[in-house]
Design an enzyme around this catalytic site. Structure first.
Site, PDB file in Angstrom:
ATOM      1  N   ALA A   5       0.830  -1.204   0.000  1.00  0.00           N
ATOM      2  CA  ALA A   5       0.000   0.000   0.000  1.00  0.00           C
ATOM      3  C   ALA A   5       0.864   1.253   0.000  1.00  0.00           C
ATOM      4  O   ALA A   5       1.809   1.381   0.783  1.00  0.00           O
ATOM      5  CB  ALA A   5      -0.916  -0.001   1.224  1.00  0.00           C
ATOM      6  N   CYS A  37      -2.905 -10.342   4.799  1.00  0.00           N
ATOM      7  CA  CYS A  37      -2.793  -9.098   5.561  1.00  0.00           C
ATOM      8  C   CYS A  37      -3.004  -9.362   7.058  1.00  0.00           C
ATOM      9  O   CYS A  37      -4.040  -9.905   7.454  1.00  0.00           O
ATOM     10  CB  CYS A  37      -3.811  -8.073   5.066  1.00  0.00           C
ATOM     11  SG  CYS A  37      -3.712  -6.500   5.943  1.00  0.00           S
ATOM     12  N   GLY A  46       8.791  -8.044  -1.117  1.00  0.00           N
ATOM     13  CA  GLY A  46       8.076  -6.864  -0.671  1.00  0.00           C
ATOM     14  C   GLY A  46       9.026  -5.838  -0.085  1.00  0.00           C
ATOM     15  O   GLY A  46       9.649  -5.057  -0.790  1.00  0.00           O
ATOM     16  N   GLN A  67      -3.982  -7.178  -7.544  1.00  0.00           N
ATOM     17  CA  GLN A  67      -4.322  -7.972  -6.361  1.00  0.00           C
ATOM     18  C   GLN A  67      -5.624  -7.488  -5.744  1.00  0.00           C
ATOM     19  O   GLN A  67      -5.821  -6.289  -5.532  1.00  0.00           O
ATOM     20  CB  GLN A  67      -3.224  -7.921  -5.307  1.00  0.00           C
ATOM     21  CG  GLN A  67      -3.486  -8.922  -4.169  1.00  0.00           C
ATOM     22  CD  GLN A  67      -2.465  -8.874  -3.069  1.00  0.00           C
ATOM     23  OE1 GLN A  67      -2.420  -7.907  -2.318  1.00  0.00           O
ATOM     24  NE2 GLN A  67      -1.652  -9.923  -2.948  1.00  0.00           N
ATOM     25  N   HIS A  95       3.595 -16.282   2.491  1.00  0.00           N
ATOM     26  CA  HIS A  95       4.442 -15.460   3.353  1.00  0.00           C
ATOM     27  C   HIS A  95       4.700 -16.304   4.592  1.00  0.00           C
ATOM     28  O   HIS A  95       3.768 -16.603   5.343  1.00  0.00           O
ATOM     29  CB  HIS A  95       3.754 -14.150   3.726  1.00  0.00           C
ATOM     30  CG  HIS A  95       4.624 -13.247   4.544  1.00  0.00           C
ATOM     31  ND1 HIS A  95       4.441 -11.883   4.586  1.00  0.00           N
ATOM     32  CD2 HIS A  95       5.694 -13.499   5.345  1.00  0.00           C
ATOM     33  CE1 HIS A  95       5.345 -11.345   5.394  1.00  0.00           C
ATOM     34  NE2 HIS A  95       6.112 -12.310   5.869  1.00  0.00           N
ATOM     35  N   LYS A 147      -2.480 -15.653  -2.285  1.00  0.00           N
ATOM     36  CA  LYS A 147      -1.388 -15.460  -1.338  1.00  0.00           C
ATOM     37  C   LYS A 147      -1.931 -15.536   0.083  1.00  0.00           C
ATOM     38  O   LYS A 147      -2.982 -14.953   0.387  1.00  0.00           O
ATOM     39  CB  LYS A 147      -0.699 -14.111  -1.564  1.00  0.00           C
ATOM     40  CG  LYS A 147       0.508 -13.879  -0.651  1.00  0.00           C
ATOM     41  CD  LYS A 147       1.130 -12.513  -0.883  1.00  0.00           C
ATOM     42  CE  LYS A 147       2.312 -12.303   0.059  1.00  0.00           C
ATOM     43  NZ  LYS A 147       2.860 -10.931  -0.031  1.00  0.00           N
TER      44      LYS A 147
END
Length: 381
Positions: free
Chosen positions: A20, A110, A240, A79, A182, A152
């Protein structure tokens, strides 16, 4: 080394993770330019900022602007954040029908409390049937097209609630063309060390399917990418925070994984030029005033490890115009200084903590009820 995701064929298995306020069209173009200049080719996948499915369907002005792609972006990767199969289907159908993107990734990773406390992000894969319904909805909307759907997610909510093996199996069963892990739990957030052994477990769990498994977490240089792929057997890497202030990192990663010579790290003078180019690209997309505000948050990342004083950093952090920026960096444009100890974690690390969840969320993992109020109001995280 080629990575195939459905109809997409990438010349290197390197993917830019959506972030973001960072992976907007300006930053993506900058990464592509750096890869082209340093390796002679653009080979990775550069994903836009996360957008909310409902906001896209409702044609929220901010969300639509975030789906802007430059003409040279190919393939275009978008995404989605989603918690509701209905909005997922409508958003994916809109992406296909209006030719918005060539690839749809869905975010279930997230860990932000405002997201998980409503049942979204990394909380959602715990609800196995709901998770499957959402993936199935996106796949159904893209049937008969060449737009692949990927997913993801994280290891799980916390140490007592791992979900990644079930999530990987369900995603593939419902038609996902790749999955990315992740290698942290939501409780870890971005702290500590990514647990690459869980990427290995997921790859072994899905190896019979032939579907690519991508690894994410603690990739800050070419050696990290090589080590992750060698250790885990994963098919690609998602990067990332490691690229914050380092848009040239993708050139290095791609070269390493293709077995080519790794391009040299840029000098301070070259970084000054890159900062100016980044600001110019931001200005072309958002106007000069907003671009100068936006670039300020990147300055600390760009200058990490370089021998510049606080006065130079402070001046850049207050820049208000492209002309002013040019004057500030001009004295440093011939500097051949190299950054020292610039590798390692970037951005906010945070600290581990209990994951905020809706009341009773852990009672029934088979409950497919759409969580009330879980669609975040704004795109981008």
């Amino acid at each position: 080394m080629v990575l195939k995701i459905g109809s997409l064929e990438l010349r290197s298995p390197v993917v830019l993770a959506p972030m973001a306020g960072v992976t907007n069209v300006a930053f993506r173009l900058l990464c592509r330019e750096q890869e082209l200049q340093r390796t002679g080719t653009v080979s990775g996948l550069y994903v836009c900022e996360m957008v909310t499915a409902r906001a896209l369907v409702e044609r929220n002005e901010k969300t639509l602007k975030m789906t802007t792609f430059a003409p040279e972006e190919n393939p275009r990767s978008l995404q989605l954040y989603t918690t509701d199969p209905r909005y997922t289907y409508e958003a994916a159908k809109m992406i296909v029908d209006e030719d918005i993107a060539d690839h749809i990734d869905m975010n279930f990773g997230c860990p932000v409390p405002k997201v998980t406390r409503r049942g979204g992000g990394s909380a959602l894969p715990y609800k196995r049937r709901l998770f499957g319904n959402i993936v199935a909805a996106a796949v159904k909307a893209t049937e008969g097209t060449e737009v692949p759907v990927t997913v993801k997610f994280r290891i799980g909510i916390d140490e007592e609630h791992h979900t990644h093996l079930d999530a990987g199996r369900i995603a593939v069963d419902e038609g996902a063309q790749a999955v990315a892990l992740h290698a942290r739990t939501a409780a870890q957030r971005y702290s500590g060390t990514a647990r690459w052994e869980e990427i290995t477990r997921l790859k072994e769990h899905l190896v019979h399917t032939g579907i690519p498994v991508l690894g994410n977490g603690d990739i800050f240089g070419p050696a990290d990418a090589r080590r992750m792929m060698d250790q885990t057997g994963c098919d690609g890497v998602v990067v990332g925070r490691g690229c914050l202030g380092r848009p040239w990192l993708f050139a290095e990663l791609s070269a390493e994984l293709r077995g080519e010579d790794i391009p040299a790290e840029p000098t301070l003078g070259e970084v000054c030029q890159i900062i100016q180019r980044h600001t110019e690209l931001l200005a072309a997309h958002d106007g000069e005033q907003r671009a100068c505000r936006d670039i300020r948050k990147h300055i600390g990342w760009y200058l990490r490890g370089f021998p510049v004083g606080g006065e130079f950093r402070a001046a850049l952090a207050k820049v208000t115009s492209l002309e002013e920026l040019s004057k500030i960096v001009h004295p440093w444009e011939d500097s051949t200084a190299l950054a020292r100890d610039a590798d390692g974690a970037r951005g906010r690390q945070g600290s581990p903590g209990k994951v905020a969840l809706p009341e009773g969320w852990l009672d029934d993992p088979e409950d497919d009820t759409v969580p009330e109020g879980a669609e975040i109001e704004n795109s981008g995280g």
